[in-house]
Design a protein around this motif. Structure first.
Motif, PDB file in Angstrom:
ATOM      1  N   GLY A 182       0.805  -1.212   0.000  1.00  0.00           N
ATOM      2  CA  GLY A 182       0.000   0.000   0.000  1.00  0.00           C
ATOM      3  C   GLY A 182       0.836   1.259   0.000  1.00  0.00           C
ATOM      4  N   ASP A 235      -4.960   6.669   2.288  1.00  0.00           N
ATOM      5  CA  ASP A 235      -4.113   5.493   2.133  1.00  0.00           C
ATOM      6  C   ASP A 235      -4.749   4.564   1.108  1.00  0.00           C
ATOM      7  OD1 ASP A 235      -2.584   6.593   4.127  1.00  0.00           O
ATOM      8  OD2 ASP A 235      -3.270   5.221   5.698  1.00  0.00           O
ATOM      9  N   CYS A 236      -3.924   4.015   0.218  1.00  0.00           N
ATOM     10  CA  CYS A 236      -4.430   3.147  -0.846  1.00  0.00           C
ATOM     11  C   CYS A 236      -3.672   1.820  -0.852  1.00  0.00           C
ATOM     12  CB  CYS A 236      -4.280   3.822  -2.215  1.00  0.00           C
ATOM     13  SG  CYS A 236      -5.292   5.313  -2.407  1.00  0.00           S
ATOM     14  N   PHE A 237      -4.404   0.729  -1.137  1.00  0.00           N
ATOM     15  CA  PHE A 237      -3.823  -0.605  -1.147  1.00  0.00           C
ATOM     16  C   PHE A 237      -4.131  -1.285  -2.477  1.00  0.00           C
ATOM     17  CE2 PHE A 237      -4.640   0.579   3.198  1.00  0.00           C
ATOM     18  CZ  PHE A 237      -3.429   0.304   3.807  1.00  0.00           C
ATOM     19  N   TYR A 238      -3.128  -1.976  -3.022  1.00  0.00           N
ATOM     20  CA  TYR A 238      -3.280  -2.625  -4.312  1.00  0.00           C
ATOM     21  C   TYR A 238      -4.101  -3.908  -4.163  1.00  0.00           C
ATOM     22  CZ  TYR A 238       0.103   0.590  -6.271  1.00  0.00           C
ATOM     23  OH  TYR A 238       0.741   1.725  -6.712  1.00  0.00           O
ATOM     24  N   GLN A 274      -6.746  -0.094  -6.996  1.00  0.00           N
ATOM     25  CA  GLN A 274      -6.481   0.092  -5.586  1.00  0.00           C
ATOM     26  C   GLN A 274      -7.777   0.283  -4.792  1.00  0.00           C
ATOM     27  OE1 GLN A 274      -3.829   3.487  -5.971  1.00  0.00           O
ATOM     28  NE2 GLN A 274      -2.145   2.271  -5.161  1.00  0.00           N
ATOM     29  N   CYS A 287      -8.937   2.476  -1.670  1.00  0.00           N
ATOM     30  CA  CYS A 287      -8.465   3.650  -0.941  1.00  0.00           C
ATOM     31  C   CYS A 287      -9.425   4.009   0.188  1.00  0.00           C
ATOM     32  CB  CYS A 287      -8.331   4.854  -1.877  1.00  0.00           C
ATOM     33  SG  CYS A 287      -7.102   4.624  -3.186  1.00  0.00           S
TER      34      CYS A 287
END
Length: 698
Positions: A90, A153-156, A249, A251
């Motif tokens: 992330g 915050d972003c996560f793949y 992503q 987010c």
């Protein structure tokens, strides 16, 4: 004959004087020595730089443990398995560009805070570890310092399947890495066949407020099939996104913005707080998340209530027209009852906290029947007070209500088409005042009230609480916390939001969707499974939506019954067809079969009340890629597989039977069928009176 002279090699040029050549040799040696010294110093400098670079990287890469690594200079978080394989990647602090940072200084302790970073003039990021869940759960909290700063915050997503709330109108079991799974239904010879259609994530609206307005059960929890759980602590408003351009992503973005610059001494503005847990697989990370959430809610934990699945259905008085038919059905034993839900408008006005006397007279006979048959009454309560209610002025004078930015309570909230005020559930005096009036109702034995249904109110976002740390997103949880102080009372939530520490019944409205000219309950199982992994195991299948249809067929009602009886509790709608002897006979057959289900369910609940009662198809084998995609089947515990036909007029379906030996459940005395999984089988709900369910055969 004389030979030619021999040319001997010389170390010098004979044409140049010897003294000159010696001088040149000295210069050459000095140049070689200089170059050697330069090279040596270069090598030393390179080594020093390498050591500095290694040291710099080790400082900027904060390793919370062997599996949680945050690289500061590029603001990335990487979570790994014990074998150091990547689980989640992330980008944290998307709104912080290049900015100097340092460790957070605690002036009181005169020491640097562990696991805390301070971006000068920008924000704080604090990371805390739950010692009760060894190395598995970390909570990340953002505080903003600079005006206009918003935490994001972003996560793949990668290629994993994800489970959790998506958008109100989209299916979410599962949310897939590249596309969102969405089921359509087609028909072949009257049989429903589920097939997968898709919508691309980039077609989903970019940001979705959580929640814009809560019309359904919403718990901000998401699980990934790689063994990851993310859940948001609900104190701060936020938005979510599943379609961050081509990066795929997920987010989480704070909805709160820092309005003016703050100094380090003044502290930051709380903006976003959420937890990430990891596990070996979906099932393992579920238990880790549960342990963490229970520890997080420890301060709200009250005296545990004795609560378990209900054998008989709930009935509800939706209007005065339901009173006489329900009285007749219960008196003649045409129906049985665990609880009778009283009308929501049992007061003359919301906030009177006293029964409407005319309504009470009409309910007296029904209340007496429930008492005779062992069926308790459920009283719906809210914390809403209309401006002309009996207790409104008293609440105003004592400051018991929430206020808006102008310090006003009147016309602050519109609820059930009325305007009024809402109790401040963070004010201890207000809560005591409110609960005293609820206790008076519970103590009146003639009412036979032994359960409460907590009605949901969407509190305005600008509400000011007695406890300044609370926001509108905390309200339902606080209402539950306060009501749980009442002993020997069963609690039912109209809508679940956030997380509560004790088991509680949650109502799930089983909505009917029109799909390809069929009437379907295709949303019900995903919502139930999502509630289960979000920490709400006791789900009520609420059939009241059937009452809104102009004409309910016998077959559609049977479809509803065929899955509702497998829920921990279910609420039967008041329909005219319940006067049909054939319908009553079929319903009683299912209710008798439910005795066996409840006996098994209570045993499972006693042994493992931390697990969902209704479990996803991947629960027995979390790595089963086929089971991860199924949204129209479920387990009750580990040994009962349920695969209902969710549409009318369909009478057949295809069923995935997982590994193991399974025997069919029948409602007659005919021979059961044995299946060895994994395999796909075809089944019919009619003919041999086969119920679409399977027991695990040992």
């Amino acid at each position: 004959m004389s030979g030619s002279p021999t040319m001997e090699p010389t170390a010098y040029d004979a044409s140049i004087p010897i003294a000159v050549q010696a001088q040149e040799n000295k210069r050459r040696k000095r140049r070689i020595m200089k170059i050697a010294v330069y090279v040596m110093f270069g090598i030393i400098a390179l080594g020093v730089f390498a050591i500095w670079l290694f040291h710099k990287d080790s400082v900027e890469s904060i390793r919370f443990n062997a599996n949680f690594v945050f690289t500061v200079k590029v603001q990335t978080l990487e979570i790994k398995t014990d074998d150091q394989e990547g689980l989640l990647y992330g980008e944290l602090g998307r709104n912080i560009k290049a900015a100097p940072f340092s460790s957070c200084w605690d002036a009181d302790a005169k020491a640097y805070e562990p696991n805390c970073l301070y971006w000068k003039h920008k924000a704080y990021l604090r990371v805390s570890h739950d010692d009760n869940v060894t190395g598995s759960c970390y909570t990340l909290s953002w505080q903003g310092l600079q005006s206009g700063f918003i935490a994001e915050d972003c996560f793949y997503l990668q290629q994993y399947n994800w489970y959790g709330y998506l958008l109100p109108d989209e299916e979410f079991w599962p949310i897939q890495g590249i596309q969102v799974g969405k089921h359509g239904i087609i028909y072949e010879a009257g049989a429903a066949i589920v097939h997968l259609t898709t919508i691309q994530i980039d077609e989903v609206p970019y940001y979705s407020r959580y929640p814009e307005q809560q019309q359904v059960n919403l718990v901000p929890t998401w699980f990934g099939s790689q063994g990851i759980a993310i859940f948001v602590h609900s104190s701060y408003p936020f938005t979510i996104s599943w379609n961050n351009t081509e990066k795929r992503q997920f987010c989480i973005t704070s909805e709160l913005e820092v309005l003016e610059d703050r100094t380090e001494e003044e502290g930051g503005v709380d903006q976003l707080s959420y937890t990430i847990c990891k596990g070996k697989d979906l099932k393992d990370v579920y238990y880790n998340a549960q342990k963490h959430r229970h520890s997080w809610e420890a301060e709200l934990k009250k005296t545990p209530h004795t609560i378990e699945p209900l054998l008989w259905p709930l009935h509800a008085v939706m209007s005065r027209d339901d009173i006489v038919p329900l009285f007749a059905a219960l008196r003649s034993n045409r129906s049985r009852c665990s609880f009778l839900l009283l009308p929501e408008e049992w007061e003359t006005r919301f906030g009177d906290m006293q029964f409407d006397q005319l309504l009470l007279q009409e309910l007296r006979g029904l209340m007496s029947v429930t008492k005779e048959t062992g069926c308790g009454c459920v009283l719906p309560i809210s914390t809403f007070f209309t401006f002309n209610s009996r207790l409104f002025e008293e609440g105003i004078e004592n400051g018991y209500f929430l206020r808006d930015e102008l310090n006003l309570v009147t016309k602050m909230v519109r609820w059930r088409d009325r305007e009024g005020a809402v109790l401040d559930a963070t004010n201890p005096e207000a809560v005591h005042w409110y609960l005293d009036r609820v206790k008076l109702l519970l103590q009146n034995s003639s009412y036979n009230i032994n359960a409460l249904k907590l009605l949901h109110i969407d509190v305005p976002r600008d509400a000011n609480f007695y406890d300044g740390n609370m926001t509108f997103l905390d309200y339902s949880r606080l209402f539950y916390r306060d009501a749980s102080a009442l002993l020997n009372v069963t609690l039912i939530l109209e809508q679940a939001t956030g997380f509560v520490s004790e088991p509680v019944f949650v109502s799930l409205r089983t909505e009917i969707n029109d799909v390809h000219d069929a009437q379907c309950f295709n949303d019900t199982i995903p919502w139930a499974l999502n509630l289960g992994i979000s920490g709400y195991p006791l789900i009520i299948a609420d059939g009241s939506e059937l009452q809104k249809l102009p004409d309910v067929s016998v077959q559609l009602f049977q479809r509803w019954l065929q899955f509702a009886i497998f829920f921990p509790a279910f609420e039967i709608p008041n329909l005219p067809l319940l006067n049909n002897p054939d319908v009553v006979a079929y319903m009683n057959t299912l209710l008798n079969f439910r005795r066996e289900i409840i006996s098994y369910m209570k045993k499972q609940w006693t042994l493992e009340n931390e697990a969902p009662i209704l479990r996803s198809m991947w629960w027995r084998n979390p790595m089963d890629s086929t089971a991860q995609l199924i949204s129209d089947q479920f387990f009750v515990g580990d040994e009962l597989l349920v695969a209902p036909i969710l549409c009318h007029p369909a009478s057949e379906r295809t069923i995935y039977v997982p590994p193991g030996k399974w025997e069919t459940v029948r409602l007659d005395n005919n021979k059961t069928l044995i299946f060895d999984g994994p395999k796909t089988v075809r089944a019919s709900v009619f003919g041999a009176r086969l119920l679409i369910a399977f027991w695990a055969k040992k």
